[in-house]
Design an enzyme around this catalytic site. Sequence first.
Site, mmCIF file in Angstrom:
data_model
loop_
_atom_site.group_PDB
_atom_site.id
_atom_site.type_symbol
_atom_site.label_atom_id
_atom_site.label_comp_id
_atom_site.label_asym_id
_atom_site.label_seq_id
_atom_site.Cartn_x
_atom_site.Cartn_y
_atom_site.Cartn_z
ATOM 1 N N SER A 23 -11.630 -4.170 -3.610
ATOM 2 C CA SER A 23 -11.699 -3.436 -2.334
ATOM 3 C C SER A 23 -12.688 -4.076 -1.359
ATOM 4 O O SER A 23 -12.899 -3.555 -0.268
ATOM 5 C CB SER A 23 -12.096 -1.981 -2.609
ATOM 6 O OG SER A 23 -13.277 -1.924 -3.398
ATOM 7 N N ASN A 110 -18.907 6.209 -9.158
ATOM 8 C CA ASN A 110 -18.147 7.387 -8.711
ATOM 9 C C ASN A 110 -18.961 8.282 -7.777
ATOM 10 O O ASN A 110 -18.459 8.722 -6.741
ATOM 11 C CB ASN A 110 -17.641 8.175 -9.916
ATOM 12 C CG ASN A 110 -16.730 7.335 -10.795
ATOM 13 O OD1 ASN A 110 -16.317 6.252 -10.388
ATOM 14 N ND2 ASN A 110 -16.421 7.820 -11.993
ATOM 15 N N THR A 155 6.612 25.903 32.218
ATOM 16 C CA THR A 155 6.914 26.218 30.823
ATOM 17 C C THR A 155 8.316 25.649 30.602
ATOM 18 O O THR A 155 9.130 25.654 31.538
ATOM 19 C CB THR A 155 6.912 27.738 30.535
ATOM 20 O OG1 THR A 155 7.872 28.371 31.374
ATOM 21 C CG2 THR A 155 5.546 28.363 30.772
ATOM 22 N N LYS A 283 7.215 -3.448 39.458
ATOM 23 C CA LYS A 283 6.789 -2.463 38.456
ATOM 24 C C LYS A 283 5.282 -2.295 38.352
ATOM 25 O O LYS A 283 4.516 -3.242 38.405
ATOM 26 C CB LYS A 283 7.318 -2.853 37.065
ATOM 27 C CG LYS A 283 8.793 -2.668 36.856
ATOM 28 C CD LYS A 283 9.283 -1.253 37.065
ATOM 29 C CE LYS A 283 8.921 -0.312 35.941
ATOM 30 N NZ LYS A 283 9.642 -0.563 34.712
ATOM 31 N N ASN A 285 3.284 -0.024 35.442
ATOM 32 C CA ASN A 285 3.630 0.791 34.276
ATOM 33 C C ASN A 285 2.420 1.506 33.671
ATOM 34 O O ASN A 285 1.312 0.967 33.665
ATOM 35 C CB ASN A 285 4.270 -0.083 33.194
ATOM 36 C CG ASN A 285 5.589 -0.688 33.647
ATOM 37 O OD1 ASN A 285 6.321 -0.067 34.420
ATOM 38 N ND2 ASN A 285 5.875 -1.894 33.193
ATOM 39 N N GLU A 290 0.853 5.433 27.612
ATOM 40 C CA GLU A 290 1.941 5.260 26.634
ATOM 41 C C GLU A 290 1.379 4.887 25.260
ATOM 42 O O GLU A 290 1.802 5.412 24.228
ATOM 43 C CB GLU A 290 2.908 4.171 27.101
ATOM 44 C CG GLU A 290 3.786 4.597 28.261
ATOM 45 C CD GLU A 290 4.625 3.444 28.786
ATOM 46 O OE1 GLU A 290 5.843 3.609 28.908
ATOM 47 O OE2 GLU A 290 4.072 2.369 29.094
ATOM 48 N N TYR A 317 -12.846 11.400 -11.256
ATOM 49 C CA TYR A 317 -12.578 10.246 -10.403
ATOM 50 C C TYR A 317 -11.322 9.536 -10.872
ATOM 51 O O TYR A 317 -11.079 9.381 -12.066
ATOM 52 C CB TYR A 317 -13.763 9.251 -10.430
ATOM 53 C CG TYR A 317 -13.440 8.014 -9.606
ATOM 54 C CD1 TYR A 317 -13.611 8.012 -8.235
ATOM 55 C CD2 TYR A 317 -12.891 6.871 -10.212
ATOM 56 C CE1 TYR A 317 -13.258 6.911 -7.470
ATOM 57 C CE2 TYR A 317 -12.548 5.769 -9.455
ATOM 58 C CZ TYR A 317 -12.729 5.793 -8.080
ATOM 59 O OH TYR A 317 -12.378 4.713 -7.328
ATOM 60 N N LYS A 325 -9.706 4.496 2.007
ATOM 61 C CA LYS A 325 -10.588 3.857 2.980
ATOM 62 C C LYS A 325 -9.879 3.230 4.169
ATOM 63 O O LYS A 325 -10.216 3.518 5.323
ATOM 64 C CB LYS A 325 -11.464 2.819 2.281
ATOM 65 C CG LYS A 325 -12.442 3.504 1.362
ATOM 66 C CD LYS A 325 -13.256 2.556 0.558
ATOM 67 C CE LYS A 325 -13.949 3.354 -0.521
ATOM 68 N NZ LYS A 325 -13.007 4.127 -1.383
HETATM 69 N N1 ARG Z 1 -14.069 0.857 -5.252
HETATM 70 C C1 ARG Z 1 -14.042 2.151 -5.836
HETATM 71 C C2 ARG Z 1 -13.581 3.170 -4.802
HETATM 72 O O1 ARG Z 1 -13.578 2.868 -3.676
HETATM 73 C C3 ARG Z 1 -15.417 2.519 -6.297
HETATM 74 C C4 ARG Z 1 -15.499 3.390 -7.503
HETATM 75 C C5 ARG Z 1 -14.933 2.707 -8.663
HETATM 76 N N2 ARG Z 1 -15.189 3.429 -9.854
HETATM 77 C C6 ARG Z 1 -14.604 3.110 -11.018
HETATM 78 N N3 ARG Z 1 -14.917 3.790 -12.010
HETATM 79 N N4 ARG Z 1 -13.755 2.118 -11.080
HETATM 80 O O2 ARG Z 1 -13.206 4.279 -5.110
#
Ligand code: ARG
Length: 478
Positions: A23, A110, A155, A283, A285, A290, A317, A325
């Site tokens: 991530s 977590n 209306t 034109k 616009n 929009e 979790y 995200k």
């Molecule tokens: N990258 C994970 C998230 O955004 C963080 C937590 C990961 N925890 C785990 N036990 N793998 O949720």
Amino acid sequence: MNSRSKRAAKASASELFVSFTSSVSFDSRLWRHDIAGSVAHARSLADSGVISGQDLEDITRGLRGIASDIRSGEFTFDPSAEDLHMHIEKALTERVGDAGAMLHTGRSRNDQVALDMRLYVREALADVVAEAINLQEAIVSKAARQGDAIMPGYTHMQHGQPVLLSHHLLSYFWKLQRDVERMSDCYDRTNVSPLGAGALSGTAFPVDRMLPANMLRMKGITENSLDAVSDRDFVAEAAFALSLLAIHLSSMCEEFVIWSSQEFRFVRLPEGLSGGSSMMPQKRNPDIPELVRAKAGRAVGGLVTILTLLKSLPLAYNRDLQEDKESLFDVFNTVEDSLNALTYFLTELEFDKVRMRGSAETGLMTATDLADSLATRGVPFREAHGIVSGLSECSGGDAVLFRELALDELASHGERPGPDDDDFLDAESSVLRRTVVGGTSPEAVRAQKENALATINGNRSLLQNMRNDASAVDELLG
Ligand code: ARG
């Protein structure tokens, strides 16, 4: 499979695992929140004697060094790291050795990621509240500049009754106000610390959970460790509050688009803030309204993604939660940009008040006033409604004929019509009569404007409190 191809398959499996699950490419945005949370966590470990004062010093110095390197661009994020939390902890241990390896005592990613998200959301909510206040101010000052200009009120997109243009504009102020209030409610539920929940059952170390919460200027702590690591209500609530806000903007923008059409010509599009056509030279616009209109769809898409990923998740979790995200960040970016663009656009937008007024005078927009006037002569309103509806049918929409029929009708109900008795046809008299609180009379709208200004002041102090809480993050980064 020979052992070489087994090894190759194994290597590519772990590569696939990393590239699919990492991530870092998006959660690196949380680095400030993550590091501040770690500084507070380390302090709570030291205060309860779990780590030494020296370890705390090393950890804090190391974390602040990483923060300053990220800020100056010297720290490069490695997209193959599993996530931001692992990445920073690893960098810390490289910098300060064993002390770095103590940081994660009594904590799990977590509760860590739940904290980071809460710190991010409270800060981002403050940014959106700031933009919403800017638009509210633009609306009030635009409304104030329109004097008592009259326009048709609709209306079903059909002429209804005349209203003040300022009244129409201010209606969006109050929609935005509810958006601000929703964000403020969401903020209160967001601004509590999950630290101490650990992986799911609570840490076994004797920490004072209020200590890091206070350092981060969070208003309290979560009550249940299982809930703390699984709860993303604040993410969904924020996405909803922003989506509804975006929907309000989309309605406002839809009106600007319609009003800018040649059929309406109620507004003149600002030159610098409008698009042209690559083929049709004449034109101009309404590109900004929009796009703002369209971006509401994008925000709702993010909300739906978030709600759907939460649906049916078991405690506590689950990695699914990582998927919240990108959608949430996109909702915040999208809505903040929309607010900003629309504020500029509205400030520059010009209304053709003569044209609006002319449109409010045509047709039978004051038919309700005639029915009211029959009702004041003792005709039950339902009956008066039927009579006026018949007159308007008979007139075929011709205002002159309608007036004649109406005066005859009034005469048939007792006294002869007096000199002011045809003011039911007059848009200005119609708005003047609506002095009820929240009505469209100039007097009521002036009071409304005063309330709006006082409301903005309240919003400013709300924002100041939010900013004050949020600044704890940068203060902890040193
Ligand atoms: N990258 C994970 C998230 O955004 C963080 C937590 C990961 N925890 C785990 N036990 N793998 O949720």
